[in-house]
Design an enzyme around this catalytic site. Structure first.
Site, PDB file in Angstrom:
ATOM      1  N   ARG A 168      35.831  40.968  46.627  1.00 20.89           N
ATOM      2  CA  ARG A 168      35.424  40.936  45.215  1.00 20.89           C
ATOM      3  C   ARG A 168      35.175  39.508  44.751  1.00 20.89           C
ATOM      4  O   ARG A 168      34.256  39.237  43.975  1.00 20.89           O
ATOM      5  CB  ARG A 168      36.512  41.583  44.342  1.00 20.89           C
ATOM      6  CG  ARG A 168      36.563  43.094  44.487  1.00 20.89           C
ATOM      7  CD  ARG A 168      37.830  43.654  43.864  1.00 20.89           C
ATOM      8  NE  ARG A 168      37.943  43.347  42.459  1.00 20.89           N
ATOM      9  CZ  ARG A 168      39.106  43.194  41.813  1.00 20.89           C
ATOM     10  NH1 ARG A 168      40.254  43.312  42.444  1.00 20.89           N
ATOM     11  NH2 ARG A 168      39.121  42.929  40.528  1.00 20.89           N
ATOM     12  N   LYS A 187      49.962  46.699  43.948  1.00 19.63           N
ATOM     13  CA  LYS A 187      51.002  45.772  44.406  1.00 19.63           C
ATOM     14  C   LYS A 187      52.319  46.015  43.670  1.00 19.63           C
ATOM     15  O   LYS A 187      53.392  45.968  44.257  1.00 19.63           O
ATOM     16  CB  LYS A 187      50.546  44.326  44.179  1.00 19.63           C
ATOM     17  CG  LYS A 187      49.438  43.911  45.146  1.00 19.63           C
ATOM     18  CD  LYS A 187      48.895  42.529  44.848  1.00 19.63           C
ATOM     19  CE  LYS A 187      48.075  42.495  43.591  1.00 19.63           C
ATOM     20  NZ  LYS A 187      47.043  41.482  43.485  1.00 19.63           N
TER      21      LYS A 187
HETATM   22  N1  URA Z   1      45.053  39.877  39.531  1.00 21.76           N
HETATM   23  C1  URA Z   1      45.098  40.710  40.576  1.00 21.76           C
HETATM   24  O1  URA Z   1      46.103  40.825  41.265  1.00 21.76           O
HETATM   25  N2  URA Z   1      43.996  41.443  40.838  1.00 21.76           N
HETATM   26  C2  URA Z   1      42.872  41.377  40.111  1.00 21.76           C
HETATM   27  O2  URA Z   1      41.919  42.078  40.404  1.00 21.76           O
HETATM   28  C3  URA Z   1      42.841  40.488  39.032  1.00 21.76           C
HETATM   29  C4  URA Z   1      43.965  39.748  38.759  1.00 21.76           C
END
Ligand code: URA
Length: 445
Positions: A168, A187
């Site tokens: 990304r 996460k």
């Molecule tokens: N923080 C993250 O962990 N992922 C994202 O896509 C944006 C900010």
């Protein structure tokens, strides 16, 4: 099932099934789906969006791509917090010990700074001896005995997110609410806590530049929490200026230590009391947010939060002499006082630009793996609404790279705009999102 059809479906704005989403995420993680196909799908999601069910399915597929922490060996409900990123954001250094001091275990995995935002792991590493990698057993033992452990993310935590985020980052597909929500929540869910409080920052130094966008991201993540059976709150906080006073690793640890001893900036205090308060409320340690915030104010004032921080640092190998006397923490070789060149009220600040100025000084990294200078950063007095006369101090820049001072100063100055008429101080917290939606902030802490 094949990736070509899945990309085509999303390109036409159709809804993907859970199986299709799992197929794409699992195939990309195990390497059977190449980068170019995943990039096309990510771009289609960016342009066409995903509904709540698709976003939850993507989050769960990403969560399940690695191991999920099992915290069941630690008694009671466990709390975690996460910020979507900010400048001067040392909130984790404070809320961990505050909440632990009131008997709620915090088992936290944190990240490093990247770009203009800092990271808790880098900040903690400015304490000599502090280890951000613990064995599983040691991590659990510290949470059981001290009530708090903070480590870096293990490679096995949501590996799908690691790969997808890297893609990304180079394909202009970061700024998508469902993709950001899935990335963060995968996460957090894999980290194993029962209660998650999200600090969704909003403004010039944040991913979300407007309140409606921040509320949308917060609602999306709270819904994912609901779908996974976890209690999730999101607090929408202002990131239109530096939080507290300092930006930079050792400087922020020093600010956090003084704050834990009761000398705390108003905006930082309000943010910490609210986030920590929701962690206590979610873990059923208080009947209301007000009650939780009152108890937290007490642990800040009577030294319990500070003692909890000392125990946490010692348990992770940190030399507590640097906490007992924070003036011993790494100091920069050069400093420059930046003074106002005109009279006026500070109308606005671009927090991202201030963050970038601190990166030039050495406090952050442009790309993953770059070295950082623990002592570098900014002591910032430029808060919106304050009046400055010519010659008043705006900030102090700290660095070991003397040659960076001119560029850092120029960038710092470009972040500020002054005017003749007074303006109101900005709001610190806009509101709280839970399963009932957004409620404007109404507390007077
Ligand atoms: N923080 C993250 O962990 N992922 C994202 O896509 C944006 C900010």
């Amino acid at each position: 099932m094949n990736m070509y059809d899945i990309i085509t479906k999303k390109k036409h704005g159709e809804t993907l099934t859970e199986d299709e989403i799992r197929f794409a995420v699992n195939g990309f993680t195990d390497g059977s789906i190449p980068d170019y196909q995943m990039s096309a799908l990510l771009m289609a999601i960016c342009l066409k969006g995903m509904n709540d069910a698709e976003t939850a399915a993507m989050t769960f597929a990403m969560r399940d791509s690695g191991s999920i922490a099992d915290l069941s060996g630690i008694p009671g409900l466990k709390a975690d917090k996460h910020s979507t990123g900010g400048v001067g954001d040392k909130v984790s250094l404070l809320v961990g010990p505050m909440v632990a001091a009131l008997g709620v275990p915090v088992a936290k995995m944190s990240g490093r700074g990247l770009g203009h935002t800092g990271g808790t792991i880098d900040k903690l590493e400015s304490i000599p001896g502090f280890s951000v990698t613990l064995s599983n057993e040691q991590f659990m033992e510290n949470v059981r005995n001290v009530g708090l452990a903070i480590v870096g993310q293990s490679d096995d935590l949501a590996p799908a997110d690691k790969k997808m985020y890297a893609l990304r980052d180079v394909t202009a597909t970061v700024d998508s609410i469902p993709l950001i929500a899935a990335s963060i929540m995968s996460k957090k869910l894999a980290s194993g806590s029962d209660v998650i409080v999200l600090d969704v920052t909003m403004g010039s130094g944040a991913f979300m530049k407007t309140l409606p966008e921040a509320i949308k991201l917060a609602e999306t993540m709270v819904k994912i929490g609901e779908a996974s059976g976890k209690k999730v709150y999101a607090v929408i906080t202002d990131m239109n200026q530096v939080l507290g006073t300092y930006v930079g690793n050792a400087l922020e640890v020093r600010e956090a230590v003084y704050a834990l001893r009761g000398n705390i900036a108003d905006d930082l205090k309000r943010t910490c009391l609210t986030i920590a308060g929701l962690m206590l409320l979610g873990c059923k340690k208080a009947k209301s947010l007000e009650e939780a915030m009152d108890a937290l104010e007490e642990v800040l004032n009577d030294g319990r939060a500070y003692r909890s921080f000392l125990a946490f640092v010692a348990a992770q190998g940190g030399d507590v002499r640097y906490i007992e006397n924070p003036e011993l923490l790494p100091k920069a070789a050069c400093k420059r006082v930046v003074k106002a060149e005109e009279d006026g009220y500070l109308l606005s600040v671009n927090a991202e630009t201030i963050g970038r100025s601190s990166v030039i000084l050495g406090a952050g990294r442009e790309k993953k793996g770059d070295p950082i200078d623990m002592a570098a950063g900014i002591e910032n007095y430029a808060k919106v609404g304050r009046r400055f006369n010519t010659g008043d101090e705006l900030c102090v820049l700290y660095t070991d790279r003397e040659e960076s001072l001119d560029a850092a100063e120029a960038l710092y100055r470009s972040a500020l705009s002054f005017g003749a008429l007074p303006v109101c101080e900005p709001t610190t917290i806009y509101g709280i999102v839970d399963e009932n939606g957004f409620t404007p902030y109404k507390y007077n802490k």
